[in-house]
Write a protein that holds these residues in place. Structure first.
Motif, PDB file in Angstrom:
ATOM      1  N   GLN A   6      69.990   2.787  20.381  1.00  0.00           N
ATOM      2  CA  GLN A   6      69.932   2.994  18.918  1.00  0.00           C
ATOM      3  C   GLN A   6      70.663   4.544  18.729  1.00  0.00           C
ATOM      4  N   HIS A   7      70.160   5.278  19.570  1.00  0.00           N
ATOM      5  CA  HIS A   7      70.451   6.703  19.693  1.00  0.00           C
ATOM      6  C   HIS A   7      71.763   6.902  20.090  1.00  0.00           C
ATOM      7  N   MET A   8      72.284   6.150  21.134  1.00  0.00           N
ATOM      8  CA  MET A   8      73.697   6.100  21.591  1.00  0.00           C
ATOM      9  C   MET A   8      74.675   5.558  20.563  1.00  0.00           C
ATOM     10  N   ILE A   9      74.225   4.376  19.606  1.00  0.00           N
ATOM     11  CA  ILE A   9      74.905   4.053  18.782  1.00  0.00           C
ATOM     12  C   ILE A   9      75.263   5.090  17.561  1.00  0.00           C
ATOM     13  N   ASP A  10      74.060   5.699  17.176  1.00  0.00           N
ATOM     14  CA  ASP A  10      74.213   6.694  16.357  1.00  0.00           C
ATOM     15  C   ASP A  10      74.886   7.700  16.572  1.00  0.00           C
ATOM     16  N   ASN A  11      74.862   8.438  17.872  1.00  0.00           N
ATOM     17  CA  ASN A  11      75.772   9.379  18.484  1.00  0.00           C
ATOM     18  C   ASN A  11      77.221   9.337  18.375  1.00  0.00           C
ATOM     19  N   THR A  19      80.157  13.924  11.687  1.00  0.00           N
ATOM     20  CA  THR A  19      78.844  14.382  11.382  1.00  0.00           C
ATOM     21  C   THR A  19      78.044  15.036  12.697  1.00  0.00           C
ATOM     22  N   PRO A  20      76.946  15.943  12.206  1.00  0.00           N
ATOM     23  CA  PRO A  20      76.082  16.352  13.432  1.00  0.00           C
ATOM     24  C   PRO A  20      75.420  14.863  13.920  1.00  0.00           C
ATOM     25  N   ALA A  21      75.024  15.166  15.176  1.00  0.00           N
ATOM     26  CA  ALA A  21      74.481  14.155  15.936  1.00  0.00           C
ATOM     27  C   ALA A  21      72.745  14.067  15.692  1.00  0.00           C
ATOM     28  N   PRO A  22      72.513  13.058  15.641  1.00  0.00           N
ATOM     29  CA  PRO A  22      70.794  12.954  15.481  1.00  0.00           C
ATOM     30  C   PRO A  22      70.055  13.417  16.521  1.00  0.00           C
ATOM     31  N   PRO A  23      68.924  13.794  16.230  1.00  0.00           N
ATOM     32  CA  PRO A  23      68.114  14.309  17.340  1.00  0.00           C
ATOM     33  C   PRO A  23      67.720  13.270  18.306  1.00  0.00           C
ATOM     34  N   LEU A  24      67.172  13.643  19.631  1.00  0.00           N
ATOM     35  CA  LEU A  24      66.808  12.685  20.526  1.00  0.00           C
ATOM     36  C   LEU A  24      65.552  12.046  20.146  1.00  0.00           C
ATOM     37  N   PRO A  25      65.437  10.675  20.265  1.00  0.00           N
ATOM     38  CA  PRO A  25      64.189   9.990  20.334  1.00  0.00           C
ATOM     39  C   PRO A  25      62.846  10.936  20.692  1.00  0.00           C
ATOM     40  N   GLY A  26      61.993  11.205  19.871  1.00  0.00           N
ATOM     41  CA  GLY A  26      60.518  11.641  20.203  1.00  0.00           C
ATOM     42  C   GLY A  26      60.747  13.192  20.012  1.00  0.00           C
ATOM     43  N   THR A  27      61.841  13.707  19.727  1.00  0.00           N
ATOM     44  CA  THR A  27      61.884  15.196  19.510  1.00  0.00           C
ATOM     45  C   THR A  27      60.983  15.828  18.407  1.00  0.00           C
ATOM     46  N   HIS A  28      60.697  15.032  17.440  1.00  0.00           N
ATOM     47  CA  HIS A  28      59.812  15.488  16.482  1.00  0.00           C
ATOM     48  C   HIS A  28      58.493  15.137  16.351  1.00  0.00           C
ATOM     49  N   ASP A  29      58.067  14.275  17.501  1.00  0.00           N
ATOM     50  CA  ASP A  29      56.641  13.584  17.648  1.00  0.00           C
ATOM     51  C   ASP A  29      55.491  14.695  17.343  1.00  0.00           C
ATOM     52  N   VAL A  30      55.659  15.559  18.002  1.00  0.00           N
ATOM     53  CA  VAL A  30      54.320  16.572  17.961  1.00  0.00           C
ATOM     54  C   VAL A  30      54.379  17.258  16.491  1.00  0.00           C
ATOM     55  N   ALA A  31      55.590  17.463  16.058  1.00  0.00           N
ATOM     56  CA  ALA A  31      55.497  17.943  14.578  1.00  0.00           C
ATOM     57  C   ALA A  31      54.850  16.954  13.646  1.00  0.00           C
ATOM     58  N   VAL A  32      55.111  15.718  13.932  1.00  0.00           N
ATOM     59  CA  VAL A  32      54.703  14.884  13.014  1.00  0.00           C
ATOM     60  C   VAL A  32      53.094  14.591  12.909  1.00  0.00           C
ATOM     61  N   LEU A  33      52.511  14.614  14.437  1.00  0.00           N
ATOM     62  CA  LEU A  33      51.321  14.546  14.584  1.00  0.00           C
ATOM     63  C   LEU A  33      50.488  15.799  14.121  1.00  0.00           C
ATOM     64  N   LYS A  34      50.940  16.986  14.232  1.00  0.00           N
ATOM     65  CA  LYS A  34      50.609  18.074  13.615  1.00  0.00           C
ATOM     66  C   LYS A  34      50.085  17.935  12.158  1.00  0.00           C
ATOM     67  N   GLU A  35      51.371  17.398  11.530  1.00  0.00           N
ATOM     68  CA  GLU A  35      51.270  17.294   9.892  1.00  0.00           C
ATOM     69  C   GLU A  35      50.529  16.255   9.847  1.00  0.00           C
ATOM     70  N   LEU A  36      50.188  15.040  10.429  1.00  0.00           N
ATOM     71  CA  LEU A  36      49.097  14.103  10.066  1.00  0.00           C
ATOM     72  C   LEU A  36      47.758  14.843  10.260  1.00  0.00           C
ATOM     73  N   ARG A  37      47.437  15.690  11.328  1.00  0.00           N
ATOM     74  CA  ARG A  37      46.008  16.223  11.390  1.00  0.00           C
ATOM     75  C   ARG A  37      45.937  17.018  10.386  1.00  0.00           C
ATOM     76  N   ASP A  38      46.851  17.895   9.816  1.00  0.00           N
ATOM     77  CA  ASP A  38      46.572  18.937   8.727  1.00  0.00           C
ATOM     78  C   ASP A  38      46.255  18.066   7.466  1.00  0.00           C
ATOM     79  N   TYR A  39      46.944  16.752   7.246  1.00  0.00           N
ATOM     80  CA  TYR A  39      46.794  16.109   6.018  1.00  0.00           C
ATOM     81  C   TYR A  39      45.525  15.613   6.124  1.00  0.00           C
ATOM     82  N   ARG A  40      44.972  15.072   7.197  1.00  0.00           N
ATOM     83  CA  ARG A  40      43.576  14.531   7.448  1.00  0.00           C
ATOM     84  C   ARG A  40      42.511  15.733   7.128  1.00  0.00           C
ATOM     85  N   ARG A  41      43.079  16.706   7.446  1.00  0.00           N
ATOM     86  CA  ARG A  41      41.822  17.864   7.135  1.00  0.00           C
ATOM     87  C   ARG A  41      41.932  18.302   5.863  1.00  0.00           C
ATOM     88  N   PHE A  42      42.952  18.351   5.100  1.00  0.00           N
ATOM     89  CA  PHE A  42      43.305  18.590   3.624  1.00  0.00           C
ATOM     90  C   PHE A  42      42.437  17.215   3.003  1.00  0.00           C
TER      91      PHE A  42
END
Length: 80
Positions: A6-11, A19-42
């Motif tokens: 899917q990433h190759m087709i999007d590229n 238009t700019p190329a999309p980020p690689l799959p999994g690039t933002h996984d750590v950021a999403v997990l940190k945001e989820l942790r922060d939301y659960r703490r909130f």
């Protein structure tokens, strides 16, 4: 189709449209997990619970050695 295909087709589509190329799959996984942790703490703070260390406190409570009874014998010996 997997994520990489899917990433190759999007590229390809981004290159054709200029238009700019999309980020690689999994690039933002750590950021999403940190945001989820922060939301659960909130949510914990809003519910009046501890915001951090809840899992560690629960495990420590389960693993902690039991305190011995203040009296070595549960019943005093009968007087004769």
């Amino acid at each position: 189709m997997d994520a990489m295909q899917q990433h190759m087709i999007d590229n390809y589509r981004a290159a054709r449209l200029g238009t700019p190329a999309p980020p690689l799959p999994g690039t933002h996984d750590v950021a999403v997990l940190k945001e989820l942790r922060d939301y659960r703490r909130f949510e914990a703070v809003l519910d009046g619970r501890l915001a951090t260390g809840r899992l560690r406190a629960a495990l420590a409570h389960l693993i902690a050695p039991r305190h011995p009874h203040p009296h070595p014998h549960p019943h005093p010996p009968a007087c004769r």
